[in-house]
Scaffold this active site. Structure first.
Site, PDB file in Angstrom:
ATOM      1  N   ALA A  27       0.807  -1.222   0.000  1.00  0.00           N
ATOM      2  CA  ALA A  27       0.000   0.000   0.000  1.00  0.00           C
ATOM      3  C   ALA A  27       0.842   1.275   0.000  1.00  0.00           C
ATOM      4  O   ALA A  27       0.449   2.282  -0.596  1.00  0.00           O
ATOM      5  CB  ALA A  27      -0.932  -0.005   1.209  1.00  0.00           C
ATOM      6  N   THR A  31       0.202   5.323  -1.703  1.00  0.00           N
ATOM      7  CA  THR A  31      -0.305   6.431  -0.880  1.00  0.00           C
ATOM      8  C   THR A  31       0.098   7.770  -1.503  1.00  0.00           C
ATOM      9  O   THR A  31      -0.654   8.739  -1.410  1.00  0.00           O
ATOM     10  CB  THR A  31       0.200   6.331   0.577  1.00  0.00           C
ATOM     11  OG1 THR A  31       1.598   6.095   0.558  1.00  0.00           O
ATOM     12  CG2 THR A  31      -0.493   5.219   1.331  1.00  0.00           C
ATOM     13  N   ARG A  39      -5.608  -0.324   5.640  1.00  0.00           N
ATOM     14  CA  ARG A  39      -5.161  -1.098   6.792  1.00  0.00           C
ATOM     15  C   ARG A  39      -4.465  -0.218   7.830  1.00  0.00           C
ATOM     16  O   ARG A  39      -4.057  -0.686   8.877  1.00  0.00           O
ATOM     17  CB  ARG A  39      -4.203  -2.211   6.357  1.00  0.00           C
ATOM     18  CG  ARG A  39      -4.906  -3.333   5.631  1.00  0.00           C
ATOM     19  CD  ARG A  39      -4.008  -4.560   5.524  1.00  0.00           C
ATOM     20  NE  ARG A  39      -4.640  -5.580   4.716  1.00  0.00           N
ATOM     21  CZ  ARG A  39      -4.560  -5.625   3.398  1.00  0.00           C
ATOM     22  NH1 ARG A  39      -3.873  -4.718   2.747  1.00  0.00           N
ATOM     23  NH2 ARG A  39      -5.166  -6.586   2.732  1.00  0.00           N
ATOM     24  N   GLN A 108       0.703  -5.958  -4.127  1.00  0.00           N
ATOM     25  CA  GLN A 108      -0.484  -6.260  -3.323  1.00  0.00           C
ATOM     26  C   GLN A 108      -1.579  -5.245  -3.618  1.00  0.00           C
ATOM     27  O   GLN A 108      -2.693  -5.372  -3.123  1.00  0.00           O
ATOM     28  CB  GLN A 108      -0.140  -6.182  -1.836  1.00  0.00           C
ATOM     29  CG  GLN A 108       0.908  -7.182  -1.404  1.00  0.00           C
ATOM     30  CD  GLN A 108       1.367  -6.916   0.015  1.00  0.00           C
ATOM     31  OE1 GLN A 108       2.360  -6.242   0.266  1.00  0.00           O
ATOM     32  NE2 GLN A 108       0.629  -7.451   0.961  1.00  0.00           N
ATOM     33  N   HIS A 126      -3.507  -9.482  -5.596  1.00  0.00           N
ATOM     34  CA  HIS A 126      -4.859  -9.382  -5.034  1.00  0.00           C
ATOM     35  C   HIS A 126      -5.887  -8.904  -6.067  1.00  0.00           C
ATOM     36  O   HIS A 126      -6.962  -8.455  -5.704  1.00  0.00           O
ATOM     37  CB  HIS A 126      -4.854  -8.443  -3.817  1.00  0.00           C
ATOM     38  CG  HIS A 126      -4.058  -8.976  -2.657  1.00  0.00           C
ATOM     39  ND1 HIS A 126      -3.548  -8.190  -1.664  1.00  0.00           N
ATOM     40  CD2 HIS A 126      -3.679 -10.248  -2.350  1.00  0.00           C
ATOM     41  CE1 HIS A 126      -2.896  -8.947  -0.794  1.00  0.00           C
ATOM     42  NE2 HIS A 126      -2.958 -10.192  -1.187  1.00  0.00           N
ATOM     43  N   CYS A 137     -23.025 -14.944 -16.076  1.00  0.00           N
ATOM     44  CA  CYS A 137     -22.799 -15.255 -17.499  1.00  0.00           C
ATOM     45  C   CYS A 137     -21.337 -15.133 -17.905  1.00  0.00           C
ATOM     46  O   CYS A 137     -20.969 -15.480 -19.028  1.00  0.00           O
ATOM     47  CB  CYS A 137     -23.673 -14.370 -18.393  1.00  0.00           C
ATOM     48  SG  CYS A 137     -23.105 -12.666 -18.562  1.00  0.00           S
ATOM     49  N   CYS A 154     -24.654  -6.506 -14.550  1.00  0.00           N
ATOM     50  CA  CYS A 154     -24.365  -6.999 -15.891  1.00  0.00           C
ATOM     51  C   CYS A 154     -25.576  -6.732 -16.795  1.00  0.00           C
ATOM     52  O   CYS A 154     -26.703  -6.557 -16.309  1.00  0.00           O
ATOM     53  CB  CYS A 154     -24.082  -8.499 -15.819  1.00  0.00           C
ATOM     54  SG  CYS A 154     -23.699  -9.261 -17.400  1.00  0.00           S
ATOM     55  N   CYS A 156     -27.027  -8.877 -18.265  1.00  0.00           N
ATOM     56  CA  CYS A 156     -27.945  -9.997 -18.015  1.00  0.00           C
ATOM     57  C   CYS A 156     -28.744  -9.799 -16.734  1.00  0.00           C
ATOM     58  O   CYS A 156     -29.643 -10.584 -16.421  1.00  0.00           O
ATOM     59  CB  CYS A 156     -27.177 -11.321 -17.960  1.00  0.00           C
ATOM     60  SG  CYS A 156     -26.362 -11.654 -16.383  1.00  0.00           S
TER      61      CYS A 156
END
Ligand code: ZN
Length: 244
Positions: A27, A31, A39, A108, A126, A137, A154, A156
């Site tokens: 992270a 920043t 976190r 990450q 991640h 779908c 979506c 759908c």
């Protein structure tokens, strides 16, 4: 304890002689682009106080399934910063690769900023807030296809899921294997902007077999003693110095 200048010169020599360097970032890399570390103590407090659940619950697979409205409210507010730009840390890595060096990035982060900067070999451990898919779908979407508020659907009719790894979901095994391979064939490891508390980053560094290990993080980490060079400093500043 060596002076900063001596150590920088030694690291630069190691970098020059390396066939491949690998960067593992967290992270703290983003920043500087205005993407907060959820976190961090302030971030954690914010989640708990506003939504009444800890962030591990908020960002879990089950919570997404059961409370998509609240999940997406938090997600758009805290996880996605549309229009964020790569900062000097991302650019230092990308420019080093452009200059002809083999650079592998393991991140990450889920913001896509390494690719925006121009890095070509990026493993998003991640996932990415840039990608979405329909669990029903299978249709794929990008962040640009969506309005960053409310629950995205979506064509759908089903609720879209961000292509990010939520708590309770497995990591992409094939990607992890490929990342481990790249780690094994790298000569220099630079860890940056992470306290190495988050799975799988902490375990991944054990696969590195090269000669030089560098860590750059504002605060001390529990694993600093495993590194050859430790910089408790601004990541962008140190990367610019090392990779210039
Ligand atoms: Zn669909």
């Amino acid at each position: 304890m060596e002076g900063m200048e001596t150590s920088l010169a030694k690291v630069k020599t190691a970098l020059r002689n390396a066939n491949q360097i690998v960067f593992l970032g967290g992270a703290g890399v983003s920043t500087g682009s205005g993407i907060p570390d959820f976190r961090s103590p302030e971030g954690l407090y914010h989640v708990q106080s506003k939504y009444g659940v800890p962030y591990e619950v908020m960002l879990s697979h089950d919570y997404f399934e059961e409370h998509p409205e609240t999940f997406y409210e938090f997600y758009w507010e805290s996880m996605v910063k549309k229009g964020a730009k790569p900062n000097a840390a991302h650019l230092a890595l990308a420019n080093y690769e452009k200059a002809g060096h083999r650079v592998v990035v393991l991140t990450q982060n889920i913001d896509g900023l390494h690719q925006d900067a121009g890095s070509k070999r990026v493993y998003e451990l991640h996932g990415s807030t840039r990608r979405y898919f329909c669990p029903s779908c299978g249709k794929k979407y990008t962040l640009d296809d969506l309005e960053p508020h409310g629950v995205p659907h979506c064509s759908c009719g089903a609720i879209l899921k961000p292509d990010v790894v939520l708590y309770g979901e497995p990591l992409d095994e094939a990607m992890l294997m490929a990342a481990v391979d790249d780690l094994r064939y790298s000569d220099v490891l630079i860890v940056g902007g992470t306290s190495l508390n988050v799975y799988p980053a902490a375990g991944l560094i054990d696969y590195f077999m090269g000669g030089t290990k560098i860590i750059i993080n504002k605060e001390a980490t529990p694993r600093d003693n495993e590194f050859d060079y430790v910089y408790h400093d601004d990541i962008a500043k140190i990367l610019q110095e090392l990779l210039s």
